[in-house]
Design a protein around this motif. Structure first.
Motif, PDB file in Angstrom:
ATOM      1  N   HIS A  56      78.263   3.624  13.711  1.00  0.00           N
ATOM      2  CA  HIS A  56      77.420   2.510  13.345  1.00  0.00           C
ATOM      3  C   HIS A  56      77.604   1.893  11.963  1.00  0.00           C
ATOM      4  CE1 HIS A  56      76.092   4.015  17.123  1.00  0.00           C
ATOM      5  NE2 HIS A  56      75.452   4.903  16.565  1.00  0.00           N
ATOM      6  N   ARG A 120      65.132  18.189  18.455  1.00  0.00           N
ATOM      7  CA  ARG A 120      64.216  18.376  19.438  1.00  0.00           C
ATOM      8  C   ARG A 120      64.839  18.585  20.577  1.00  0.00           C
ATOM      9  NH1 ARG A 120      62.940  12.157  21.744  1.00  0.00           N
ATOM     10  NH2 ARG A 120      63.997  12.530  23.428  1.00  0.00           N
ATOM     11  N   ARG A 121      64.193  19.429  21.572  1.00  0.00           N
ATOM     12  CA  ARG A 121      64.832  19.779  22.841  1.00  0.00           C
ATOM     13  C   ARG A 121      65.177  18.830  23.987  1.00  0.00           C
ATOM     14  NH1 ARG A 121      65.258  24.985  23.162  1.00  0.00           N
ATOM     15  NH2 ARG A 121      66.119  24.523  25.335  1.00  0.00           N
ATOM     16  N   ALA A 122      64.005  17.772  23.980  1.00  0.00           N
ATOM     17  CA  ALA A 122      64.331  16.673  25.035  1.00  0.00           C
ATOM     18  C   ALA A 122      65.733  16.087  24.665  1.00  0.00           C
ATOM     19  CB  ALA A 122      63.185  15.899  25.276  1.00  0.00           C
ATOM     20  N   PRO A 123      66.465  15.773  25.718  1.00  0.00           N
ATOM     21  CA  PRO A 123      67.479  14.663  25.715  1.00  0.00           C
ATOM     22  C   PRO A 123      66.916  13.421  25.292  1.00  0.00           C
ATOM     23  CG  PRO A 123      67.373  15.720  27.980  1.00  0.00           C
ATOM     24  CD  PRO A 123      66.053  16.025  27.301  1.00  0.00           C
ATOM     25  N   LEU A 124      67.781  12.789  24.402  1.00  0.00           N
ATOM     26  CA  LEU A 124      67.523  11.285  23.934  1.00  0.00           C
ATOM     27  C   LEU A 124      67.574  10.225  24.903  1.00  0.00           C
ATOM     28  CD1 LEU A 124      69.566  11.735  20.618  1.00  0.00           C
ATOM     29  CD2 LEU A 124      67.389  12.222  20.795  1.00  0.00           C
ATOM     30  N   THR A 125      66.362   9.273  24.878  1.00  0.00           N
ATOM     31  CA  THR A 125      66.687   8.252  25.566  1.00  0.00           C
ATOM     32  C   THR A 125      66.886   7.084  25.004  1.00  0.00           C
ATOM     33  OG1 THR A 125      63.965   7.956  25.544  1.00  0.00           O
ATOM     34  CG2 THR A 125      64.827   9.286  27.123  1.00  0.00           C
ATOM     35  N   LEU A 126      65.773   6.229  24.133  1.00  0.00           N
ATOM     36  CA  LEU A 126      66.070   5.179  23.224  1.00  0.00           C
ATOM     37  C   LEU A 126      66.860   5.450  22.098  1.00  0.00           C
ATOM     38  CD1 LEU A 126      62.208   4.509  23.349  1.00  0.00           C
ATOM     39  CD2 LEU A 126      64.055   2.757  23.870  1.00  0.00           C
ATOM     40  N   GLU A 127      67.137   6.701  21.725  1.00  0.00           N
ATOM     41  CA  GLU A 127      68.037   6.947  20.649  1.00  0.00           C
ATOM     42  C   GLU A 127      69.280   7.480  20.995  1.00  0.00           C
ATOM     43  OE1 GLU A 127      67.039   8.435  16.481  1.00  0.00           O
ATOM     44  OE2 GLU A 127      65.801   9.473  18.017  1.00  0.00           O
ATOM     45  N   ARG A 130      72.628   7.042  19.234  1.00  0.00           N
ATOM     46  CA  ARG A 130      72.355   6.630  17.985  1.00  0.00           C
ATOM     47  C   ARG A 130      71.851   7.689  17.018  1.00  0.00           C
ATOM     48  NH1 ARG A 130      72.421   2.758  21.087  1.00  0.00           N
ATOM     49  NH2 ARG A 130      71.905   0.570  20.854  1.00  0.00           N
ATOM     50  N   ARG A 133      71.533  14.854  18.812  1.00  0.00           N
ATOM     51  CA  ARG A 133      70.443  15.962  18.926  1.00  0.00           C
ATOM     52  C   ARG A 133      70.928  17.423  18.756  1.00  0.00           C
ATOM     53  NH1 ARG A 133      68.484  18.852  23.561  1.00  0.00           N
ATOM     54  NH2 ARG A 133      70.444  18.467  24.628  1.00  0.00           N
ATOM     55  N   TYR A 241      75.674   6.405  10.318  1.00  0.00           N
ATOM     56  CA  TYR A 241      75.697   5.142  10.023  1.00  0.00           C
ATOM     57  C   TYR A 241      75.966   4.706   8.634  1.00  0.00           C
ATOM     58  CZ  TYR A 241      72.125   5.286  13.753  1.00  0.00           C
ATOM     59  OH  TYR A 241      71.529   5.291  14.915  1.00  0.00           O
TER      60      TYR A 241
ATOM     61  N   ASN B  80      64.187  17.689  32.631  1.00  0.00           N
ATOM     62  CA  ASN B  80      65.189  17.061  31.784  1.00  0.00           C
ATOM     63  C   ASN B  80      66.653  17.293  32.375  1.00  0.00           C
ATOM     64  OD1 ASN B  80      63.587  15.544  30.068  1.00  0.00           O
ATOM     65  ND2 ASN B  80      63.291  17.681  28.790  1.00  0.00           N
ATOM     66  N   ARG B 130      65.162  -3.541  22.245  1.00  0.00           N
ATOM     67  CA  ARG B 130      64.420  -2.569  21.523  1.00  0.00           C
ATOM     68  C   ARG B 130      63.406  -3.448  20.635  1.00  0.00           C
ATOM     69  NH1 ARG B 130      68.275   0.176  23.687  1.00  0.00           N
ATOM     70  NH2 ARG B 130      68.380   2.426  23.713  1.00  0.00           N
TER      71      ARG B 130
END
Lengths: 251, 251
Positions: A56, A120-127, A130, A133, A241, B80, B130
């Motif tokens: 980016h 973080r453990r959880a998969p990314l949604t909004l990110e 970007r 993980r 970026y 997840n 967003r």
């Protein structure tokens, strides 16, 4: 002939990098095609740096020349309108007239990148697309300590893509800072210029340090080896970026 | 029977809001379907709040009951994995077992939203979908002053969707803060509960103040009118984030 300098932002996800490619969409093509419909002739866009697929930009600088004289504000509005109509994920943040000895690539004296890790453990949604993980807890302080071995003038062969076309692997890295911001780890890099894949290669090794797989000293050892085979990991492009290009006389 | 409480994050772009809809994808359906494959029976998910099409969540709380007893960490990992396989833009950030008198909606004592305005001329790229882009310069201080007239216990009829099903339009707004962060204007709202479209309606009017189209006092006048026709503007959903739901006994 008028030279227009642009400040560009883009979402790298749909592009095969900045540079025009025969086999897929590029940022350069998106802007050149928009500019050609505005000024009525073919243009060539030069940027401060090339970027890889998926990388980016928040503040890339670029320029092109035109026979047509337009107020820069009107030009940027017209470019943005056309980019938007074409469904491009590129925006012109700023447009100014510059003298003909100003060159987006050759006049640039500093380039700054940021790399975003979502720790973080959880998969990314909004990110998604970007950030990189990484599930395991990263030790950002150890990463910062390890990074300092790379600051200064070094032969960065270890941290250079085999496709890199630079004549020399010797570069001066001005800054490589690692900090934690909540569940993110942010890496900032600045230098006059970088080798191909240098930032992603440095970040990949720092991530190994952060995960405890590499001791802090191993980064300095990898640098000293001047051997691409000593690279631990190349970080994926979606966390990278291009933040800023600097020029003489700018504050 | 075990009650599992989830903390959820989602990108609202592909969903018709939280609640299950006959005519399109919803967050509720995405999670219920993932959960059903994990626990082996149908489940019903209850959330702290409903959200509209395109509205995002950073920390929604929700719960469902199951006959199956699983370590919560394993359940969140399994959810997840399934959400990811199904290409859903939803992630489980946390999962805990709670007692049967804990209810994601009815036990919730505070809800916090954030609204993001990108105050710039250029179209959005990385932030597309967003944030709400407003080209004209916003006066964030005037917006903050105007917002304070809405804080407290009021009849919010003006700021309520005609489709709102709440029995009363009287609500207590605990906080409505507006601040500038670079080229963004951020609005934070907190209350025990909100009416349908209340945050977006308040933000819409504050934006009119920020653009100089409404004097600061007009927001108080619109509130006092208790008339939906006095609403200036309903802000679009893509700038809205459900940030946090709070429960008794939590820090």
């Amino acid at each position: 002939m008028t030279r227009y300098a642009l400040t560009l932002e883009w979402d790298g996800t749909p592009y095969m990098g900045f540079q025009r490619q025969a086999h897929g969409p590029s940022v350069q093509q998106a802007i050149e095609e928009a500019a050609e419909t505005v000024v009525g002739h073919a243009v060539t866009l030069h940027a401060a740096g090339r970027t890889d697929t998926g990388v980016h930009a928040l503040g890339m600088r670029a320029h092109f020349d035109s026979d047509k004289t337009l107020p820069p504000f009107r030009l940027s509005e017209a470019l943005n309108a056309r980019l938007r109509m074409a469904g491009q994920a590129v925006a012109v943040l700023d447009c100014v007239e510059v003298s003909e000895d100003w060159h987006a690539r050759f006049s640039c004296i500093n380039r700054a990148y940021e790399y975003r890790i979502a720790n973080r453990r959880a998969p990314l949604t909004l990110e998604a697309g970007r950030a990189w993980r990484i599930a395991r807890d990263l030790d950002a302080e150890a990463m910062h300590r390890a990074a300092q071995a790379l600051v200064g003038k070094h032969d960065f062969t270890t941290f250079r893509s085999v496709q890199c076309q630079a004549a020399s692997a010797v570069k001066t890295l001005d800054r490589l800072d690692v900090r934690r911001e909540g569940d993110h780890v942010i890496i900032e890099a600045a230098a006059r210029s970088f080798l191909h894949h240098q930032v992603r290669s440095m970040v990949g090794c720092l991530a190994l340090v952060g995960r405890g797989e590499w001791p802090v000293d191993r980064v300095a050892e990898a640098l000293a080896a001047r051997d691409r085979c000593k690279l631990g990991l190349n970080a994926p492009p979606e966390g990278l970026y291009f933040v800023k290009a600097s020029y003489p006389g700018e504050s």
